[in-house]
Design an enzyme around this catalytic site. Structure first.
Site, short mmCIF file in Angstrom:
data_model
loop_
_atom_site.label_atom_id
_atom_site.label_comp_id
_atom_site.label_asym_id
_atom_site.label_seq_id
_atom_site.Cartn_x
_atom_site.Cartn_y
_atom_site.Cartn_z
CE1 TYR A 1 -4.29 0.16 -0.44
CE2 TYR A 1 -4.25 -1.73 1.25
CZ TYR A 1 -4.93 -0.94 0.42
OH TYR A 1 -6.25 -1.41 0.07
CD GLU B 1 -3.45 4.07 0.86
OE1 GLU B 1 -2.34 3.61 1.30
OE2 GLU B 1 -4.53 3.62 1.13
CG ASP C 1 -8.83 8.90 -24.17
OD1 ASP C 1 -7.72 8.38 -24.55
OD2 ASP C 1 -9.94 8.88 -23.81
CB THR D 1 -5.36 2.62 -21.89
OG1 THR D 1 -5.14 2.86 -23.11
CG2 THR D 1 -6.75 3.04 -21.39
CE LYS E 1 -7.88 1.17 -25.47
NZ LYS E 1 -7.97 1.80 -24.41
NE ARG F 1 -7.11 -4.76 -19.37
CZ ARG F 1 -7.39 -4.97 -20.52
NH1 ARG F 1 -6.84 -5.80 -21.29
NH2 ARG F 1 -8.58 -4.25 -21.36
N1 DSN Z 1 -12.54 -1.05 -25.07
C1 DSN Z 1 -11.54 -0.04 -25.53
C2 DSN Z 1 -11.71 0.27 -27.07
O1 DSN Z 1 -12.04 -0.93 -27.64
O2 DSN Z 1 -11.60 1.15 -27.57
C3 DSN Z 1 -11.64 1.41 -24.88
O3 DSN Z 1 -12.37 1.25 -23.51
#
Ligand code: DSN
Length: 499
Positions: free
Chosen positions: A91, A93, A246, A272, A275, A281
């Site tokens: 932990y 924080e 984003d 994120t 991807k 993740r």
């Molecule tokens: N699930 C992702 C996408 O396919 O773009 C985004 O949340």
């Protein structure tokens, strides 16, 4: 990119040495004679074969199918090792140097490393940009920005979900506020032009002047063209809004410099990390520091995003950061500096272009006429198929993708397209010549879907029924599945062999 056979062999070795190492350390522990510790040190495959078997099946599915979901990727073994490390136990924080609990000497160093490498990955100067690496994923990252910067029921504008935006860009329908970002903030979508599928910036400007948002989001979940960040910034300046980009889908491409970066024009950038970036993740928020603007009267206005965003993440929305993810972000950001990573991202785009032109040459309509990025949207209306029917049969033959609305669709529940992406296949080493085989497999599958649909009629339930009960059709599906799996199994995959 990984070469096929070498990677398979390499990972056999890696995997076996990892297991030897694990076993050795367990033998050492068991000599201690502590039976409780011994049971905590037992391997998953011994303690929970039922669960382990399911994980192995998922691994096999990933290896034997063609993964074309545009937001997915196969991460590195280094990332996996961070995720499976002792960091999960701690932990912490607060931020480095300002923790609420003790014992964070090394956790602080890891988080500082993740911050430093995240800035370096995008060539950002630490005087002008700050970063928070604690968001658990993209949705919490976006929510934290709105929580910190936009007051409750303040106004935001994002690309509408059916037009290629994301849920967390304020999605709601006539009947219901779907995303919490439309419940706790007032959102107004902007749209693509239904004729060409491109973002209608003129209309965005007009609507923004009326709606007067506090923040405009430049970001997409299904849009195959480069965004005009300069234009977004001009619109934001016109209405006094912050620009939040984003870049979740394209953050790997941006790090490699194969697509324009949003940083030049944005006040805030979220992403994120799993991807196209190919990390764990997780989520990251970048925010500007220093001078925001000088007014015509000569008054200097400073950014005040840092503490607002940091406090929105913790204690506003989250508790203890996931330190195993933060370490994995650190190592993924380091990987972006490797020449191999840049080569990979170029190949992702070349593969997507090849996929788009290949499908177009077989008579499919690609929304916007092609792609600049890792993703493309196929409009199936001219071949008289729905997105649901296409997605279903593709999954039946082990090709994973998702149904998607296309510009002009009336119903998000029955969309007319499919979204296809190349990051995951490119990680497995596919290049243009392999993509032309993928085009052929998709085309033959969709032609079969058209035949089945002609027999079944419009309803999905009837279509599924005919696909499975008609002997000729189900045999053709099985043949295609075998072909896809045989093809897919030829390519390597980073990670452990079995799980
Ligand atoms: N699930 C992702 C996408 O396919 O773009 C985004 O949340």
């Amino acid at each position: 990119m990984f070469s096929r056979s070498s990677l398979i062999c390499k990972h056999h070795l890696l995997h076996s040495s990892f297991r030897v190492l694990v076993k050795r350390s367990f033998q050492k522990q068991s000599k201690m004679g502590d039976s409780a510790l011994k049971s905590l040190n037992s391997n998953l495959w011994d303690t929970d074969p039922e669960l382990y078997d399911l994980i192995k099946k998922e691994k096999k599915r990933q290896c034997s199918g063609l993964e074309m979901i545009a937001s997915e990727n196969f991460t590195s073994i280094a990332v996996m090792q961070c995720l499976g490390s002792c960091l999960s136990n701690k932990y912490s924080e607060g931020l480095p140097g300002q923790r609420y609990y003790g014992g964070n000497e090394f956790i602080d160093q890891i988080e500082i490393l993740a911050q430093k490498r995240s800035l370096e990955a995008y060539n950002l100067n630490a005087e002008e940009w700050g970063v928070n690496v604690q968001p658990l994923s993209g949705s919490p990252a976006n929510f934290a920005v709105y929580t910190g910067i936009v007051e409750p029921h303040g106004r935001i504008m994002g690309l509408d979900l059916p037009d290629g935006g994301h849920l967390t860009h304020g999605f709601f329908t006539q009947q219901k506020k779907i995303s919490a970002t439309s419940m706790f903030f007032e959102s107004m979508p902007y749209k693509v032009n239904p004729d060409n599928g491109l973002i209608d910036y003129d209309e965005l400007l007009k609507t923004a002047r009326l709606f007067k948002p506090k923040l405009i989001i430049a970001g997409t979940s299904c849009y195959s063209r480069v965004l005009d960040y300069k234009r977004f910034k001009e619109i934001c300046d016109d209405v006094g809004a912050y620009l939040m980009s984003d870049m979740a889908h394209i953050s790997g491409l941006v790090a490699a410099g194969v697509t324009p970066s949003p940083f030049e024009y944005s006040d805030i950038v979220t992403t994120t990390t799993h991807k196209s970036l190919r990390g764990p993740r997780s989520g990251v928020i970048f925010f500007r520091k220093g001078v925001r603007k000088v007014t015509p009267k000569g008054e200097t206005i400073m950014y005040d995003l840092e503490s607002k965003i940091n406090q929105a993440v913790f204690p506003g929305l989250q508790g203890g950061p996931h330190n195993h993810q933060i370490a994995a972000v650190a190592t993924a950001m380091k990987q972006t500096k490797e020449p191999e990573f840049v080569k990979y991202q170029h190949q992702v785009v070349s593969n997507a272009k090849m996929l788009a032109s290949g499908l177009e040459s077989r008579g499919y309509k690609i929304v916007t006429g092609g792609t600049d990025l890792h993703v493309l949207l196929v409009d199936l209306r001219n071949v008289k198929l729905t997105g649901s029917k296409a997605e279903y049969i593709l999954e039946e033959v082990s090709i994973a993708c998702n149904k998607n609305t296309v510009p002009g669709d009336k119903s998000a529940l029955n969309p007319s397209g499919i979204r296809l992406g190349t990051p995951a296949l490119t990680t497995r080493g596919l290049v243009e010549k392999d993509i032309s085989i993928v085009v052929d497999l998709i085309d033959r599958t969709l032609k079969l879907a058209i035949e089945i649909s002609q027999k079944s009629g419009p309803k999905l339930v009837d279509y599924k029924n005919v696909l499975h009960t008609d002997e000729v059709f189900s045999k053709k599906v099985a043949t295609l599945r075998n072909e896809v799996q045989e093809f897919s199994n030829k390519f390597s995959m980073p990670g452990y062999d079995e799980y």
